[in-house]
Design an enzyme around this catalytic site. Structure first.
Site, short mmCIF file in Angstrom:
data_model
loop_
_atom_site.label_atom_id
_atom_site.label_comp_id
_atom_site.label_asym_id
_atom_site.label_seq_id
_atom_site.Cartn_x
_atom_site.Cartn_y
_atom_site.Cartn_z
N SER A 1 0.84 -1.20 0.00
CA SER A 1 0.00 0.00 0.00
C SER A 1 0.87 1.24 0.00
O SER A 1 1.97 1.24 0.57
CB SER A 1 -0.86 -0.03 1.27
OG SER A 1 -1.49 1.20 1.47
N TYR B 1 -2.30 -0.90 10.87
CA TYR B 1 -2.47 -1.44 9.51
C TYR B 1 -1.24 -1.10 8.65
O TYR B 1 -0.65 -1.96 8.01
CB TYR B 1 -3.75 -0.89 8.86
CG TYR B 1 -3.80 -1.20 7.38
CD1 TYR B 1 -4.05 -2.49 6.93
CD2 TYR B 1 -3.53 -0.21 6.42
CE1 TYR B 1 -4.04 -2.79 5.57
CE2 TYR B 1 -3.53 -0.51 5.07
CZ TYR B 1 -3.79 -1.79 4.64
OH TYR B 1 -3.77 -2.09 3.31
N LYS C 1 1.87 -3.55 6.94
CA LYS C 1 2.33 -3.63 5.54
C LYS C 1 3.84 -3.39 5.46
O LYS C 1 4.54 -4.04 4.69
CB LYS C 1 1.58 -2.61 4.68
CG LYS C 1 0.12 -2.96 4.45
CD LYS C 1 -0.06 -4.19 3.56
CE LYS C 1 -1.48 -4.69 3.54
NZ LYS C 1 -1.69 -5.96 2.86
P1 NAD Z 1 -11.02 -7.16 1.04
O1 NAD Z 1 -11.28 -7.12 2.50
O2 NAD Z 1 -12.14 -6.87 0.10
O3 NAD Z 1 -10.40 -8.57 0.62
C1 NAD Z 1 -9.57 -9.31 1.47
C2 NAD Z 1 -10.09 -10.75 1.43
O4 NAD Z 1 -9.22 -11.55 2.21
C3 NAD Z 1 -11.49 -10.88 2.03
O5 NAD Z 1 -12.31 -11.60 1.13
C4 NAD Z 1 -11.27 -11.67 3.33
O6 NAD Z 1 -12.35 -12.54 3.62
C5 NAD Z 1 -9.99 -12.41 3.02
N1 NAD Z 1 -9.16 -12.71 4.18
C6 NAD Z 1 -8.77 -11.89 5.19
N2 NAD Z 1 -7.97 -12.55 6.04
C7 NAD Z 1 -7.87 -13.82 5.59
C8 NAD Z 1 -7.17 -14.96 6.02
N3 NAD Z 1 -6.43 -14.96 7.13
N4 NAD Z 1 -7.27 -16.08 5.28
C9 NAD Z 1 -8.02 -16.12 4.16
N5 NAD Z 1 -8.71 -15.09 3.70
C10 NAD Z 1 -8.63 -13.93 4.41
O7 NAD Z 1 -9.78 -6.15 0.76
P2 NAD Z 1 -9.21 -5.62 -0.62
O8 NAD Z 1 -9.56 -4.19 -0.75
O9 NAD Z 1 -9.51 -6.56 -1.71
O10 NAD Z 1 -7.66 -5.67 -0.28
C11 NAD Z 1 -6.84 -6.75 -0.71
C12 NAD Z 1 -5.42 -6.48 -0.27
O11 NAD Z 1 -4.99 -5.24 -0.80
C13 NAD Z 1 -5.23 -6.39 1.24
O12 NAD Z 1 -3.99 -6.99 1.56
C14 NAD Z 1 -5.18 -4.90 1.50
O13 NAD Z 1 -4.45 -4.58 2.64
C15 NAD Z 1 -4.47 -4.43 0.24
N6 NAD Z 1 -4.74 -3.02 -0.09
C16 NAD Z 1 -6.04 -2.60 -0.28
C17 NAD Z 1 -6.29 -1.27 -0.60
C18 NAD Z 1 -7.67 -0.75 -0.77
O14 NAD Z 1 -7.88 0.48 -0.70
N7 NAD Z 1 -8.68 -1.60 -1.01
C19 NAD Z 1 -5.21 -0.37 -0.75
C20 NAD Z 1 -3.90 -0.85 -0.55
C21 NAD Z 1 -3.69 -2.18 -0.24
C1 WQD Z 2 -9.38 9.48 0.81
C2 WQD Z 2 -9.60 10.96 1.09
C3 WQD Z 2 -10.12 11.50 3.38
C4 WQD Z 2 -14.01 9.59 3.62
C5 WQD Z 2 -6.78 4.58 2.91
C6 WQD Z 2 -5.71 3.84 3.66
C7 WQD Z 2 -4.64 3.40 2.71
C8 WQD Z 2 -5.23 2.61 1.55
C9 WQD Z 2 -6.34 3.34 0.89
C10 WQD Z 2 -5.17 0.30 2.14
C11 WQD Z 2 -8.96 11.42 2.40
C12 WQD Z 2 -11.27 11.84 2.45
C13 WQD Z 2 -12.80 10.04 3.16
C14 WQD Z 2 -15.04 10.53 3.89
C15 WQD Z 2 -13.56 12.30 3.20
N1 WQD Z 2 -5.80 1.38 1.97
N2 WQD Z 2 -12.57 11.37 2.95
N3 WQD Z 2 -14.78 11.87 3.65
O1 WQD Z 2 -7.09 7.68 3.58
O2 WQD Z 2 -6.20 7.90 1.23
O3 WQD Z 2 -6.21 5.71 2.31
O4 WQD Z 2 -7.30 3.73 1.88
O5 WQD Z 2 -3.98 0.11 2.07
O6 WQD Z 2 -3.79 2.62 3.45
O7 WQD Z 2 -5.15 4.72 4.63
O8 WQD Z 2 -8.35 6.71 1.61
O9 WQD Z 2 -10.69 6.65 0.90
O10 WQD Z 2 -10.15 6.76 3.38
O11 WQD Z 2 -9.73 8.75 1.97
O12 WQD Z 2 -13.38 13.51 3.01
O13 WQD Z 2 -16.13 10.20 4.33
O14 WQD Z 2 -11.01 11.18 1.26
O15 WQD Z 2 -9.97 12.49 4.36
O16 WQD Z 2 -8.45 12.69 2.21
P1 WQD Z 2 -6.91 7.11 2.26
P2 WQD Z 2 -9.80 7.14 2.00
#
Ligand code: NAD
Ligand code: WQD
Length: 341
Positions: free
Chosen positions: A128, A153, A157
């Site tokens: 991330s 979190y 990572k």
């Molecule tokens: P999500 O929660 O939709 O998907 C994660 C999936 O993993 C879920 O279906 C959950 O049931 C499963 N899971 C969790 N722990 C598990 C375990 N121990 N064993 C088996 N299954 C398990 O999340 P996502 O948005 O698809 O994110 C996927 C990956 O990407 C995560 O590692 C997350 O940290 C990373 N990530 C997501 C974002 C984002 O904004 N969505 C941004 C950066 C990184």
């Molecule tokens: C985006 C912008 C908020 C909600 C997070 C995690 C990051 C990654 C992505 C997993 C910010 C603003 C939000 C609302 C708002 N995930 N906001 N009103 O914070 O960039 O990142 O998700 O790895 O690790 O930290 O994403 O979508 O929460 O926010 O104004 O109701 O929207 O303040 O500026 P963020 P976000």
């Protein structure tokens, strides 16, 4: 024709995982998906099948279950693994740090143990942009140092990346993809994000407000040092995030070297403010949005967006969707969830 490799996808019923499984199946890979289904539902697995018309194995397995993981690796010869399985809520991680370290770090360790034992060496890891915190310069590139994590979190990572760097020295080949802000849903409207409870993330909050599930969106702060005062992010369509995993698998397959750890920014390179996104949503969907300006959210980074040069050059990846399309697809999915037309 050479048979395509067999890819294990952990967390493949989740938001990004499911879109990636679609891309892998469409590219001809054999795919096995595991997911605990703790944060997703079987209907997403059915959605993947409807979109692709292709079969794949699905197993309800928790990655923390070492004996189930061992049996899975015993029964299959995987060529590579994409590891999505983790918890992803920043807020929840502050309330339950141990649960986050246990699942996010623990699941990776159990997986690596199985990979070593069964000699599977290629791993794509879901990292991330949160690892950078507020970078000293933007667009941020991969050489920027990790800042002190804003949450357990984020720390989980960072820890996972450190573990993977060490594992690369003993023969695991790693591409760590640092996602910026994935948004949107599959254009078919058959799969998308299933947020649990009140969403923390901006776009699910926007679409739920537009659908009437939430009364009003609060924009967290308009007094930042940015063009319109609201925070700036790099929003990227989830299908573009997904397609990069196919490029990354191919990249590792083609490598001659036996020991690799490479991190790649996965963003568009375009900074978009929260207020710009709100206006774009109204423009792209024709739906009005009730919003107000509120105070800053603690822990928010002011502005961050990617320098995606490395992933474009090394993996040959390019995003296909713009912000308007991403928001249209997010809205289409939200309407589908509520049975709205
Ligand atoms: P999500 O929660 O939709 O998907 C994660 C999936 O993993 C879920 O279906 C959950 O049931 C499963 N899971 C969790 N722990 C598990 C375990 N121990 N064993 C088996 N299954 C398990 O999340 P996502 O948005 O698809 O994110 C996927 C990956 O990407 C995560 O590692 C997350 O940290 C990373 N990530 C997501 C974002 C984002 O904004 N969505 C941004 C950066 C990184
Ligand atoms: C985006 C912008 C908020 C909600 C997070 C995690 C990051 C990654 C992505 C997993 C910010 C603003 C939000 C609302 C708002 N995930 N906001 N009103 O914070 O960039 O990142 O998700 O790895 O690790 O930290 O994403 O979508 O929460 O926010 O104004 O109701 O929207 O303040 O500026 P963020 P976000």
């Amino acid at each position: 024709m050479k048979k395509k490799n067999h890819v294990l996808v952990t967390g493949g019923a989740g938001y990004i995982g499911a879109h990636t499984v679609v891309e892998l199946l469409n590219a001809g890979y054999e795919v096995t998906v595991i997911d605990s289904l703790e944060r997703s539902e079987l209907r997403i697995v059915e959605g993947i099948k409807s979109i692709t018309g292709k079969e794949f194995s699905f197993h309800k397995i928790d990655c923390l279950d070492a004996s189930a993981m061992k049996s899975l690796f015993e029964a299959n010869q995987f060529d590579s693994v994409i590891h999505f399985a983790a918890y992803k809520s920043v807020n929840e991680s502050v309330e339950k740090p141990l649960m986050y370290y246990q699942n996010n770090v623990g699941s990776l360790m159990t997986l690596l143990e199985a990979m070593k034992q069964y000699r599977v060496r290629d791993l794509i890891f879901s990292s991330s942009c949160t690892v950078y915190g507020q970078p000293d310069y933007i667009p941020v590139d991969e050489s920027a140092p990790f800042k002190k994590a804003e949450s357990p979190y984020g720390a989980s990572k960072q820890l996972c990346e450190h573990i993977l760097e060490d594992m690369a020295t003993v023969g695991i080949r790693v591409a760590s993809l640092r996602y910026f802000n994935p948004i949107g849903a599959h254009p078919s409207g058959l799969i998308g994000e299933l947020p649990i409870g009140v969403p923390n993330n901006l776009v699910p909050y926007v679409t739920q407000t537009a659908a009437g599930v939430r009364a009003q969106l609060t924009v967290f702060g308009n007094d930042y040092d940015t063009p319109d005062g609201s925070c700036v992010r790099d929003f990227i369509h989830v299908c573009d995030v997904a397609s990069a995993h196919v490029n990354a698998i191919q990249y590792l397959e083609d490598l001659k070297a036996g020991k690799v750890f490479e991190a790649f920014n996965l963003g568009t390179g375009k900074g978009v403010s929260v207020l710009e996104l709100v206006q774009k949503f109204i423009e792209a969907t024709g739906v009005n949005l009730n919003y107000k300006i509120g105070p800053r959210r603690p822990g928010d980074v002011e502005k961050v967006y990617a320098n995606p040069e490395k992933i474009v050059k090394s993996l040959g990846w390019n995003p296909q969707y713009d912000l308007g399309q991403s928001l249209k697809h997010a809205w289409q999915w939200e309407k589908k969830i509520h049975g709205l037309s």
